[in-house]
Design a protein around this motif. Sequence first.
Motif, PDB file in Angstrom:
ATOM      1  N   ARG A  37       0.623  -1.598  -0.447  1.00 58.53           N
ATOM      2  CA  ARG A  37       0.491   0.332   0.058  1.00 58.53           C
ATOM      3  C   ARG A  37       0.866   1.778   0.518  1.00 58.53           C
ATOM      4  NH1 ARG A  37      -5.241   1.666   2.056  1.00 58.53           N
ATOM      5  NH2 ARG A  37      -5.781   0.130   2.919  1.00 58.53           N
ATOM      6  N   VAL A  38       0.453   1.904  -1.110  1.00 56.04           N
ATOM      7  CA  VAL A  38       1.260   3.944  -0.498  1.00 56.04           C
ATOM      8  C   VAL A  38       0.295   4.347   0.413  1.00 56.04           C
ATOM      9  CG1 VAL A  38       1.499   5.525  -2.257  1.00 56.04           C
ATOM     10  CG2 VAL A  38       1.095   3.204  -3.111  1.00 56.04           C
ATOM     11  N   ILE A  39       1.700   4.881   1.900  1.00 57.38           N
ATOM     12  CA  ILE A  39       0.847   6.259   2.558  1.00 57.38           C
ATOM     13  C   ILE A  39       1.289   7.191   2.527  1.00 57.38           C
ATOM     14  CG2 ILE A  39       0.032   4.068   4.126  1.00 57.38           C
ATOM     15  CD1 ILE A  39       2.532   4.243   5.140  1.00 57.38           C
ATOM     16  N   ARG A  40       0.821   8.273   2.674  1.00 59.41           N
ATOM     17  CA  ARG A  40       1.493   9.831   3.446  1.00 59.41           C
ATOM     18  C   ARG A  40       3.089   8.972   4.354  1.00 59.41           C
ATOM     19  NH1 ARG A  40      -3.098  12.463   3.731  1.00 59.41           N
ATOM     20  NH2 ARG A  40      -2.203  12.472   6.604  1.00 59.41           N
ATOM     21  N   GLU A  41       4.083  10.472   4.112  1.00 61.97           N
ATOM     22  CA  GLU A  41       5.136  10.055   4.651  1.00 61.97           C
ATOM     23  C   GLU A  41       4.669   9.956   6.592  1.00 61.97           C
ATOM     24  OE1 GLU A  41       9.385  12.115   3.487  1.00 61.97           O
ATOM     25  OE2 GLU A  41       7.723  13.187   2.846  1.00 61.97           O
ATOM     26  N   ASP A  42       3.655  10.643   6.901  1.00 65.49           N
ATOM     27  CA  ASP A  42       3.354  10.593   8.318  1.00 65.49           C
ATOM     28  C   ASP A  42       1.976  10.099   8.010  1.00 65.49           C
ATOM     29  OD1 ASP A  42       0.968  11.512   6.935  1.00 65.49           O
ATOM     30  OD2 ASP A  42       0.611  13.828   7.626  1.00 65.49           O
ATOM     31  N   GLY A  43       2.341   8.874   7.505  1.00 63.19           N
ATOM     32  CA  GLY A  43       1.274   6.948   7.549  1.00 63.19           C
ATOM     33  C   GLY A  43       0.004   7.285   7.564  1.00 63.19           C
ATOM     34  N   GLY A  44       0.030   8.392   6.735  1.00 67.69           N
ATOM     35  CA  GLY A  44      -1.844   8.976   6.629  1.00 67.69           C
ATOM     36  C   GLY A  44      -1.707   8.506   4.939  1.00 67.69           C
ATOM     37  N   PRO A  45      -3.589   8.407   4.523  1.00 66.36           N
ATOM     38  CA  PRO A  45      -3.326   8.444   3.665  1.00 66.36           C
ATOM     39  C   PRO A  45      -3.733   8.881   2.304  1.00 66.36           C
ATOM     40  CG  PRO A  45      -5.631   9.018   4.161  1.00 66.36           C
ATOM     41  CD  PRO A  45      -4.571   8.578   5.178  1.00 66.36           C
ATOM     42  N   ILE A  46      -2.714   8.539   1.124  1.00 70.83           N
ATOM     43  CA  ILE A  46      -2.459   9.215   0.139  1.00 70.83           C
ATOM     44  C   ILE A  46      -4.097  10.014  -0.848  1.00 70.83           C
ATOM     45  CG2 ILE A  46      -0.332   8.265  -0.366  1.00 70.83           C
ATOM     46  CD1 ILE A  46      -2.256   6.509  -3.256  1.00 70.83           C
ATOM     47  N   ARG A  47      -3.629  11.166  -1.515  1.00 67.61           N
ATOM     48  CA  ARG A  47      -4.902  11.250  -1.555  1.00 67.61           C
ATOM     49  C   ARG A  47      -4.834  11.339  -3.331  1.00 67.61           C
ATOM     50  NH1 ARG A  47      -8.604  10.576   2.087  1.00 67.61           N
ATOM     51  NH2 ARG A  47      -7.487  12.091   3.647  1.00 67.61           N
ATOM     52  N   ASP A  71       7.564   8.793  -5.320  1.00 68.27           N
ATOM     53  CA  ASP A  71       7.761   8.586  -3.771  1.00 68.27           C
ATOM     54  C   ASP A  71       8.231  10.459  -3.460  1.00 68.27           C
ATOM     55  OD1 ASP A  71       5.903   6.620  -3.261  1.00 68.27           O
ATOM     56  OD2 ASP A  71       8.134   5.473  -3.320  1.00 68.27           O
ATOM     57  N   LEU A  72       9.684   9.992  -3.463  1.00 67.70           N
ATOM     58  CA  LEU A  72      10.106  11.643  -3.289  1.00 67.70           C
ATOM     59  C   LEU A  72       9.164  13.270  -3.301  1.00 67.70           C
ATOM     60  CD1 LEU A  72      14.442  10.475  -3.114  1.00 67.70           C
ATOM     61  CD2 LEU A  72      12.454  10.831  -1.278  1.00 67.70           C
ATOM     62  N   ALA A  73       8.815  12.281  -4.903  1.00 69.38           N
ATOM     63  CA  ALA A  73       8.373  13.840  -5.114  1.00 69.38           C
ATOM     64  C   ALA A  73       6.743  13.881  -4.364  1.00 69.38           C
ATOM     65  CB  ALA A  73       8.144  13.607  -6.462  1.00 69.38           C
ATOM     66  N   ALA A  74       5.823  12.879  -4.374  1.00 70.12           N
ATOM     67  CA  ALA A  74       4.747  12.862  -3.882  1.00 70.12           C
ATOM     68  C   ALA A  74       5.049  13.221  -2.007  1.00 70.12           C
ATOM     69  CB  ALA A  74       4.198  12.082  -4.160  1.00 70.12           C
ATOM     70  N   GLY A  75       5.388  12.766  -1.406  1.00 69.24           N
ATOM     71  CA  GLY A  75       5.770  12.562   0.017  1.00 69.24           C
ATOM     72  C   GLY A  75       5.068  11.479   0.393  1.00 69.24           C
ATOM     73  N   THR A  76       5.250   9.936  -0.438  1.00 70.34           N
ATOM     74  CA  THR A  76       4.768   9.069   0.130  1.00 70.34           C
ATOM     75  C   THR A  76       6.124   7.435  -0.074  1.00 70.34           C
ATOM     76  OG1 THR A  76       4.653   8.339  -2.428  1.00 70.34           O
ATOM     77  CG2 THR A  76       2.723   9.488  -1.517  1.00 70.34           C
ATOM     78  N   LEU A  77       6.024   6.658   0.503  1.00 68.36           N
ATOM     79  CA  LEU A  77       6.189   5.642   0.809  1.00 68.36           C
ATOM     80  C   LEU A  77       5.060   3.981   0.374  1.00 68.36           C
ATOM     81  CD1 LEU A  77       7.640   4.135   4.242  1.00 68.36           C
ATOM     82  CD2 LEU A  77       5.871   6.266   3.928  1.00 68.36           C
ATOM     83  N   VAL A  78       5.833   3.238   0.318  1.00 66.95           N
ATOM     84  CA  VAL A  78       5.112   1.974  -0.138  1.00 66.95           C
ATOM     85  C   VAL A  78       5.848   0.976   1.492  1.00 66.95           C
ATOM     86  CG1 VAL A  78       5.007  -0.041  -1.270  1.00 66.95           C
ATOM     87  CG2 VAL A  78       4.935   1.996  -2.104  1.00 66.95           C
ATOM     88  N   VAL A  79       4.904   0.591   1.870  1.00 67.76           N
ATOM     89  CA  VAL A  79       4.644  -0.625   3.253  1.00 67.76           C
ATOM     90  C   VAL A  79       4.147  -1.847   2.617  1.00 67.76           C
ATOM     91  CG1 VAL A  79       5.115   1.544   4.508  1.00 67.76           C
ATOM     92  CG2 VAL A  79       2.972   0.392   3.953  1.00 67.76           C
ATOM     93  N   HIS A  80       4.620  -2.582   2.910  1.00 67.87           N
ATOM     94  CA  HIS A  80       3.636  -4.152   3.521  1.00 67.87           C
ATOM     95  C   HIS A  80       2.283  -3.797   4.255  1.00 67.87           C
ATOM     96  CE1 HIS A  80       6.545  -6.879   1.459  1.00 67.87           C
ATOM     97  NE2 HIS A  80       7.340  -5.677   1.412  1.00 67.87           N
ATOM     98  N   GLU A  81       1.468  -5.014   3.877  1.00 69.74           N
ATOM     99  CA  GLU A  81       0.085  -4.412   4.655  1.00 69.74           C
ATOM    100  C   GLU A  81       0.072  -6.490   5.495  1.00 69.74           C
ATOM    101  OE1 GLU A  81      -3.534  -2.367   3.331  1.00 69.74           O
ATOM    102  OE2 GLU A  81      -2.959  -3.156   1.793  1.00 69.74           O
TER     103      GLU A  81
END
Length: 292
Positions: free
Chosen positions: A111-121, A165-175
Amino acid sequence: MLGHVRIQIHAWHPRRVLTTAEAVEIDVRPARLGSRALALMVDIAIQVMVGGFLYLLYFVILQLLPFEYSTLILPETVRLIVIAIVVVGYPTVMETLTNGRSLGKAVMGLRVIREDGGPIRARHAFTRALIGLAVEWPGLLMPLLTWAGSLTTMLASRRGRRLGDLAAGTLVVHERRPVPWNLVPGMPVGLADWASTADLSAIDDELAEAVRQFAARSHQLVEPYRTMLGQGLFSEVAAKVSPEPPPGTPPWLFLVAVLAERRRRSAAQLAATRTVTQRVLPGFGEIPATSR
């Protein structure tokens, strides 16, 4: 000797903790190149099918239109529209509607999430897709250089983040989280009342994991190392727990009681944390229905 034996049975798993805007810590495991590459392969296969369908639709419409109108639709224009829909539109729409999961990521449990752990828009998903089209996959701007630079960035990143991810301020994590198979005994009879009032705050995660590994694998250890390790852990844990256990409590039962009580308290805290996590990140940790 104690430290030597503990190294043999204790497996350390790195973790990454994100703190949300509500000061809730979410334990995440960043996705690296391997799992993300597999998810990308699934997405590419789907994008190829979507592109093929769009081209088929184009040829059908071309046959239905009068000749004078069909010449107004330039093949080059259609090609650019198909690329935009497939490479940018597909990931943007999917990741926006599913809170960060394309079909490929859903299959791989990512899943892609924001750097602060919130959901992406939508803006995060669009930025990731646009950077991917321009400088990553396929890399329209200097493809031979930007593609290699993007791969190097992902490999060098501590969290496996690509340029998008760097441009959008996101990262991909394992669920999906690995589940230990070794069973640990529950609360011993007669020690529940004492354990519920004991102060266990001085026992850190590393020591608790060492106790758990010992309790789950003690039958695999040979003497005299099993006794030596048990006595060493008993002394180390007893020095950090107050009040002392009831007189005559065997070291084995003492360690199991501490572990069971710590697990009970962690479960209560985890339940409260999950409630807040589901509010700020709906669906986080759930297995997609397609993979059940």
